[in-house]
Scaffold this motif. Structure first.
Motif, short mmCIF file in Angstrom:
data_model
loop_
_atom_site.label_atom_id
_atom_site.label_comp_id
_atom_site.label_asym_id
_atom_site.label_seq_id
_atom_site.Cartn_x
_atom_site.Cartn_y
_atom_site.Cartn_z
N SER A 52 -1.14 1.41 -7.21
CA SER A 52 -2.00 1.63 -8.38
C SER A 52 -3.14 2.60 -8.06
O SER A 52 -3.58 2.71 -6.91
CB SER A 52 -2.59 0.30 -8.87
OG SER A 52 -1.57 -0.58 -9.27
N SER A 53 -3.61 3.26 -9.10
CA SER A 53 -4.73 4.18 -8.94
C SER A 53 -6.07 3.47 -9.19
O SER A 53 -7.12 4.05 -8.94
CB SER A 53 -4.60 5.35 -9.91
OG SER A 53 -4.56 4.90 -11.25
N GLN A 79 -7.85 0.11 6.43
CA GLN A 79 -9.23 0.59 6.49
C GLN A 79 -9.57 1.47 5.29
O GLN A 79 -10.65 1.34 4.69
CB GLN A 79 -9.46 1.35 7.79
CG GLN A 79 -9.36 0.48 9.03
CD GLN A 79 -9.48 1.28 10.31
OE1 GLN A 79 -10.38 2.11 10.45
NE2 GLN A 79 -8.59 1.05 11.26
N GLN A 80 -8.65 2.36 4.93
CA GLN A 80 -8.89 3.24 3.79
C GLN A 80 -8.92 2.45 2.49
O GLN A 80 -9.73 2.72 1.60
CB GLN A 80 -7.81 4.32 3.71
CG GLN A 80 -8.06 5.36 2.62
CD GLN A 80 -9.39 6.07 2.78
OE1 GLN A 80 -9.65 6.65 3.83
NE2 GLN A 80 -10.24 6.04 1.75
N TRP A 81 -8.04 1.47 2.36
CA TRP A 81 -7.98 0.63 1.17
C TRP A 81 -9.29 -0.16 1.00
O TRP A 81 -9.80 -0.29 -0.12
CB TRP A 81 -6.78 -0.30 1.31
CG TRP A 81 -6.64 -1.41 0.34
CD1 TRP A 81 -6.69 -1.33 -1.03
CD2 TRP A 81 -6.39 -2.77 0.65
NE1 TRP A 81 -6.48 -2.58 -1.58
CE2 TRP A 81 -6.29 -3.47 -0.56
CE3 TRP A 81 -6.21 -3.47 1.85
CZ2 TRP A 81 -6.03 -4.84 -0.62
CZ3 TRP A 81 -5.95 -4.83 1.79
CH2 TRP A 81 -5.87 -5.50 0.57
N ILE A 82 -9.84 -0.66 2.09
CA ILE A 82 -11.13 -1.36 2.01
C ILE A 82 -12.20 -0.41 1.47
O ILE A 82 -12.98 -0.78 0.57
CB ILE A 82 -11.53 -1.91 3.39
CG1 ILE A 82 -10.58 -3.04 3.82
CG2 ILE A 82 -12.98 -2.40 3.38
CD1 ILE A 82 -10.77 -3.49 5.26
N GLU A 83 -12.25 0.81 1.99
CA GLU A 83 -13.25 1.77 1.53
C GLU A 83 -13.03 2.13 0.06
O GLU A 83 -13.99 2.25 -0.71
CB GLU A 83 -13.19 3.04 2.39
CG GLU A 83 -13.71 2.85 3.80
CD GLU A 83 -15.13 2.29 3.82
OE1 GLU A 83 -16.00 2.84 3.11
OE2 GLU A 83 -15.37 1.32 4.55
N LEU A 123 0.86 -1.19 0.00
CA LEU A 123 0.00 0.00 0.00
C LEU A 123 0.90 1.24 0.00
O LEU A 123 1.28 1.76 1.04
CB LEU A 123 -0.95 -0.01 1.20
CG LEU A 123 -2.11 -1.00 1.11
CD1 LEU A 123 -2.94 -0.98 2.37
CD2 LEU A 123 -2.98 -0.75 -0.12
N LYS A 124 1.23 1.67 -1.20
CA LYS A 124 2.16 2.78 -1.37
C LYS A 124 1.44 4.11 -1.21
O LYS A 124 0.24 4.23 -1.43
CB LYS A 124 2.80 2.72 -2.77
CG LYS A 124 3.34 1.35 -3.16
CD LYS A 124 4.60 1.01 -2.39
CE LYS A 124 5.23 -0.28 -2.92
NZ LYS A 124 6.46 -0.63 -2.22
N GLU A 125 2.21 5.12 -0.89
CA GLU A 125 1.63 6.46 -0.75
C GLU A 125 1.14 7.01 -2.07
O GLU A 125 0.28 7.87 -2.13
CB GLU A 125 2.69 7.42 -0.16
CG GLU A 125 3.17 7.04 1.24
CD GLU A 125 2.07 7.11 2.29
OE1 GLU A 125 1.07 7.82 2.07
OE2 GLU A 125 2.22 6.44 3.33
N SER A 126 1.68 6.48 -3.18
CA SER A 126 1.38 7.06 -4.49
C SER A 126 0.04 6.63 -5.07
O SER A 126 -0.41 7.18 -6.07
CB SER A 126 2.48 6.67 -5.48
OG SER A 126 2.60 5.25 -5.55
N GLY A 127 -0.62 5.64 -4.49
CA GLY A 127 -1.88 5.16 -5.06
C GLY A 127 -2.83 4.62 -4.01
O GLY A 127 -2.43 4.35 -2.87
N GLN A 128 -4.08 4.42 -4.40
CA GLN A 128 -5.10 3.95 -3.47
C GLN A 128 -5.07 2.44 -3.28
O GLN A 128 -5.59 1.93 -2.29
CB GLN A 128 -6.49 4.35 -3.98
CG GLN A 128 -6.75 5.84 -4.06
CD GLN A 128 -8.05 6.11 -4.79
OE1 GLN A 128 -8.11 6.06 -6.01
NE2 GLN A 128 -9.09 6.40 -4.02
#
Length: 232
Positions: A163-164, A199-203, A153-158
């Motif tokens: 990746s975006s 949590q943010q990745w799940i959303e 989970l990189k800072e550059s993508g969701q």
């Protein structure tokens, strides 16, 4: 191409397959296989998957395939119109996705299954609860969540690998983590609370696959309510 998908929506990998098909507008017939009724163990189903597990697919009445990762790779490759971000044509990107999927089975999935089975579900399959196995499963699960945050989970993508947009790995792993909805709020908060990126990745994954993500997970939420009533 005629596609039949054999699933139980209480199964994490089954939900990943159904969500993927719906998001990508793949025409399919969903055939329900109820694990709690032992329908996966019938001779009829074992003709489709000799391992007696869901999910499985049948294409054009003759090609049979099981194992959720293999199914997703096949669907992403065989059906036109599936966006490249799900299973990129770039071989380096594909290899990275394969690496995550291979890791998933022996880490995140192992921890999740051991914890939830031995905390809640074992009696429904004729087995006693095992607090020691549940504790070991929670350790593996928590460690796996930390590794996802640190490595993918990189800072550059969701999404995974910075990746975006989501890949098949995102939907597989998020559906796995969603099985924690079976547990009570105290357990869920203890496990997921420290992992803000998760949590943010799940959303983000829910939003990228809506409305299908929530619709497919309704079976899980309904089963949780039923389980809570039985425990009372």
């Amino acid at each position: 191409m005629e596609l039949k998908v054999y699933v139980d929506r209480l199964s994490q990998p089954s939900r990943a397959i159904v969500i993927f098909c719906k998001v990508n507008k793949i025409d399919f017939e969903e055939v329900g296989i109820e694990l709690l009724k032992g329908q996966h163990l019938t001779p009829e189903f074992k003709e489709i998957n000799p391992m007696g597990k869901v999910p499985a697919i049948v294409v054009d009445g003759k090609f049979k395939l099981f194992e959720s990762h293999a199914i997703l790779i096949f669907l992403a490759s065989a059906f036109p119109g599936v966006a490249d971000h799900w299973y990129p044509a770039d071989l380096y990107r594909r290899a990275e996705i394969h690496s995550i999927l291979d890791w998933h089975h022996s880490n995140l999935r192992r921890g999740s299954v051991e914890f939830i089975q031995n905390t809640l579900l074992a009696p429904f399959f004729g087995r006693p609860l095992n607090p020691q196995a549940a504790a070991e499963g929670e350790k593996v699960l928590s460690s796996s969540l930390s590794k996802i945050e640190a490595l993918w989970l990189k800072e550059s993508g969701q999404f995974l690998l910075g990746s975006s947009q989501p890949s098949i790995a995102d939907v597989c792993l998020v559906c796995e983590i969603m099985q924690l909805e079976f547990t009570d709020e105290t357990d869920r908060n203890r496990i997921l609370g420290p992992h803000k990126k998760i949590q943010q990745w799940i959303e983000d994954t829910k939003n990228a696959t809506k409305p299908h993500f929530d619709e497919v997970h309704q079976a899980l939420f309904a089963a949780k309510v039923k389980l809570q009533m039985q425990r009372k």
